[in-house]
Write an enzyme that holds these catalytic residues in place. Structure first.
Site, short mmCIF file in Angstrom:
data_model
loop_
_atom_site.label_atom_id
_atom_site.label_comp_id
_atom_site.label_asym_id
_atom_site.label_seq_id
_atom_site.Cartn_x
_atom_site.Cartn_y
_atom_site.Cartn_z
N TYR A 52 0.91 -1.17 0.15
CA TYR A 52 -0.09 -0.22 0.05
C TYR A 52 0.85 1.29 0.03
O TYR A 52 1.71 1.37 0.58
CB TYR A 52 -0.84 -0.17 1.26
CG TYR A 52 -1.88 -1.03 1.21
CD1 TYR A 52 -2.14 -1.75 0.18
CD2 TYR A 52 -2.66 -1.49 2.23
CE1 TYR A 52 -3.25 -2.73 0.23
CE2 TYR A 52 -3.65 -2.31 2.50
CZ TYR A 52 -3.77 -3.06 1.29
OH TYR A 52 -4.95 -4.09 1.28
N HIS B 166 -0.74 -11.96 1.02
CA HIS B 166 -1.57 -11.43 0.39
C HIS B 166 -1.96 -11.96 -1.19
O HIS B 166 -3.32 -11.56 -1.52
CB HIS B 166 -0.81 -9.72 -0.01
CG HIS B 166 -1.65 -8.54 -0.48
ND1 HIS B 166 -1.10 -7.37 -0.43
CD2 HIS B 166 -3.10 -8.70 -0.60
CE1 HIS B 166 -2.23 -6.62 -0.48
NE2 HIS B 166 -3.12 -7.16 -0.61
#
Length: 197
Positions: free
Chosen positions: A56, A123
């Site tokens: 991110y 992820h």
């Protein structure tokens, strides 16, 4: 704030959590002040689940989140993710090799400026690495005290079973909305069966 248990034996977390948001925040600006104020207000309202990733904002979200919770770590559950890397051409690719798991965890701990990650997610599943190898490495991080609970994101049912058999998973993160309800068919029933949030 309503609370939910994270997996069979996990902590209680707020039913509403906070993630990255769509607008990148620049460090040292009024944006960061607003970001901090938002995090602090959420904590005051009983939200204790904050979700991040090394992917991110080019790792910046972890840094900002760590700064925002400074002095307020007690009672806050920090989730972060690894394994969704940027390639030189700008595309994304998975990397879940065991040695990379450890490298990513150590880097996330440093960026977040915390001693332990409460929930560490894979992820993206890496087809080049057996899920047992990845989740095994994640389980060793729990044994070392660097991580409290492990989870996976966007996973197929068979992979989820194999992962949970390797090390008990606390949570699965997957897309779920009014427009995307496929996880109701297999993933959610399997999570209920296995006791995974």
């Amino acid at each position: 704030m309503k609370q939910r248990q994270l997996g069979k034996n996990g902590p209680m977390v707020s039913a509403i959590g906070m993630g990255r948001g769509s607008e990148p925040v620049k460090s040292g600006t009024s944006q960061e002040q607003d970001f901090n104020a938002t995090i602090h207000r959420a904590i005051d309202l009983g939200i204790n689940l904050f979700d991040s990733s090394d992917a991110y904002w080019g790792t910046r979200h972890e840094v900002l989140l760590g700064r925002a919770i400074k002095g307020r770590r007690d009672g806050v559950l920090i989730a972060s993710k690894f394994g969704n890397i940027d390639l030189p051409d700008g595309k994304k690719a998975p990397n879940a090799k065991p040695e990379f798991v450890v490298e990513c965890c150590n880097a996330s701990l440093k960026r977040l400026d915390i001693d332990v990650i409460d929930l560490f997610y894979l992820h993206r599943v890496d087809p080049a690495t057996p899920i047992e190898d990845t989740v095994g490495a994640m389980g060793r991080l729990v044994e070392q005290g660097k991580v409290r609970h492990v989870g996976v994101c966007e996973v197929a049912p068979d992979t989820l079973r194999r992962a949970n058999k390797t090390y008990p998973l606390a949570a699965v993160q997957t897309e779920y909305s009014l427009w995307f309800r496929d996880c109701e068919l297999e993933i959610l029933p399997l999570c209920r069966e296995l006791g995974i949030a």
